[in-house]
Design an enzyme around this catalytic site. Sequence first.
Site, PDB file in Angstrom:
ATOM      1  N   GLU A 102     -34.412   5.442 120.242  1.00 30.99           N
ATOM      2  CA  GLU A 102     -35.032   4.145 119.119  1.00 30.99           C
ATOM      3  C   GLU A 102     -36.297   4.536 119.105  1.00 30.99           C
ATOM      4  O   GLU A 102     -36.614   3.486 117.267  1.00 30.99           O
ATOM      5  CB  GLU A 102     -33.857   3.082 120.217  1.00 30.99           C
ATOM      6  CG  GLU A 102     -34.618   1.814 118.675  1.00 30.99           C
ATOM      7  CD  GLU A 102     -33.395   1.155 119.894  1.00 30.99           C
ATOM      8  OE1 GLU A 102     -33.704  -0.555 119.519  1.00 30.99           O
ATOM      9  OE2 GLU A 102     -31.898   0.975 120.922  1.00 30.99           O
ATOM     10  N   ASP A 103     -36.928   4.702 119.879  1.00 34.00           N
ATOM     11  CA  ASP A 103     -38.437   3.902 119.740  1.00 34.00           C
ATOM     12  C   ASP A 103     -39.373   5.084 119.493  1.00 34.00           C
ATOM     13  O   ASP A 103     -40.681   4.685 119.485  1.00 34.00           O
ATOM     14  CB  ASP A 103     -38.624   3.456 121.407  1.00 34.00           C
ATOM     15  CG  ASP A 103     -38.193   2.370 121.320  1.00 34.00           C
ATOM     16  OD1 ASP A 103     -37.994   1.686 120.402  1.00 34.00           O
ATOM     17  OD2 ASP A 103     -38.033   1.290 122.825  1.00 34.00           O
TER      18      ASP A 103
END
Length: 765
Positions: free
Chosen positions: A114-115
């Site tokens: 996600e990051d």
Amino acid sequence: MAYWRRNPGQMQAATESVAVAAGPASAAAKPVKSPRPRMMRQYDLVERVRSYNPDTDEDLLNRAYVYAMKAHGTQTRASGDPYFSHPLEVAAILTDLKLDDATIVAALLHDTIEDTEATRAEIDQTFGHEIGALVEGLTKLKRLELVSREAKQAENLRKLLLAIADDVRVLLIKLADRLHNMRTLEFVPPTSRRRIAEETLDIYAPLAGRMGMQEMREELEDLSFRTLDPEAYAVVMQRLDSLADRNRNLIGEIESQLSKNLQKNGVAADVFGRRKQPFSIWTKMERKSVGFEQLSDIFGFRVVMSDVEACYRALGVVHTTWPVVPGRFKDYISTPKQNDYRSIHTTVIGPGNQRVELQIRTREMDQIAELGIAAHAFYKDGVGSPTELLKRESNAFAWLRHTIGILSESANPEEFLEHTKLELFHDQVFCFTPKGKLIALPRQANVIDFAYAVHTDVGNSAVGCKINGKFAPLSSELQNGDEVEVLTSEAQAAPPSAWESLAVTGKARAAIRRATRTAVRDQYAGLGRRIVERLFVRAKIEYADDKLKGALPRLARASIDDVMASVGRGEMKASDVARAMYPDYKEERIGRFGAKKSLAVKLKLKSPADPARSPNAIPIRGINSDLPVKFAPNGGAVPGDRIVGIVSPGEGITIYPIQSPALKDFEEEPERWLDVRWDVDESTPQRFPARILVDNVNEPGSLAQVATVIAEHDGNIDNISMSRRSPDFTELTIDLEVYDLKHLSAIIAQLRAKAVVARVERVNG
């Protein structure tokens, strides 16, 4: 008091936080700045896992540690700490739960997709498909094209729950992730802080509770409570600390007396005193509208035994030593909660005439009560996958999988979110079927919820009920121990749509909505089939389902029922169906004013005296017809009127009397006109809508005379409105339900005979 298992640094930080919160209300509102803990090293993590799993894969843990640290690189959190400290703390929480290597590794990697620049394929290649699937299940959906934040939240929650249904470890990682985020919430901006706390209180804390993880639930609730209502939190903490100081000797005395009495009777037990958590106390004060001093169960005692038999022996000792408080005994050992919680609860009048709340359970029950599904040893060899293990051993996980299956059928994201909160948040009542089957339901649930909990077909066909042998309404709220018998009827194919607003459980609401949609669709499909078949009869061409099945691709529909429902709704013409089956189909039809046009439907402007002579017309029945038929909105239609049907896309057919001025609006759309006829069974009379205008003399009792005439002639007033035309007269617009034109004419004639009535005329919609 139940504390989450933390290392000494975390315990010190938590103690400092509570000390600050217990001060003045203004101080409680300020963020708590704790000293930054030292970031856990690789060998620390490996040692934590090895302490409960000597066969741990150290190489896997080390590779995951290095990979996550490099992936997050120089990223920082709102607190200024390296971002990598967050997945490390999440992994540390999970080591306290003694989880397997794959879960610890997935916790380290849970934010990488996600990051960071990491991808699912890369994680699969480096760590294997099992860990890749766990990380993917924890990754929020990106680029959601949704209007509201609630819709995005719901879609992310739906994805998470579906991943949990496949592998329960996704849930454990997510809860640990949320717990660490809540512990560091003071560094987040105030608006986000409140939103995260509300989401935690609405979804994640109840979800932890439903999985039996009471320690985690209590900490999540208290952290949320401290953020959302710091003043209330500070007040409760002050009262708790003050009460603890006053009763410190008493608590020790009760512990000592309990232990001595049990030991004297040959029962070995461990006795622990505890106090309720601030959020639990606050919600009970609000729910029961009582003050802090009126609560009798702030302090309680846990009696931990070696086996189940010893639990009941201990109960006997307690009940013969001290008076029992009536209505406070619950046996969750014989009847466990859905989250696998098992314990005996009782309250007695103990030393110093103090009420003493006791929980008696075995050590195994105590572990499950605190850790829930995490108490199952996932890391041991030979237990199979965690999901398969919990399918065999955990009612809580079985409930979760079943609930997720129901919730996934919700029509839109907001509906899904609402039902998820409903399913997670409510406390429970336990009821029984006549055969003794136990049904667990949320508090405030009624018989409708009970019926759908037994079986969807039982709910759909429910028409009445008996509670403890007495007839009762289906909307009756159920109490613990009720025996409920649901009365059903095959004549009821679908439940009333109004039940959706009465039902409490997400399962019942979803089933009612689904049954209602199906019933409406069946109505449209039935109407569409009649329209199509009559067109084929008029055109003298053969209709067969098999032939239509071959034409489905040309109609862009998946099934025959979809085609028929589209025709019934007016979204597709019957002539389109004929052309799809017979490409050369073309038929000249007579339009409304006699002009020949290429139309799909032949229009008949005169209803035949004998309906049997019009086999091609659609039969129209009363207000409760099984077809999606409406009557003209401003006047209706009644048997005896010559009628025509107008197809409205998405709505079905509207029936107008042939003299209705509203038909002029459809003169340029002859394809929407439909040949219809009355189909009235004289043995079972039905009512039809009509409207009349009455000019009434403005004097006392005149309205009553009009209503009396209508009532005496078996008419039903559905609606009435009044307008003053002059000082002497009032115009009444009355919507009636009558059997036929003769019945309506008789009512009008009797009204005209009244002295208070100046004029009566029918309104033709």
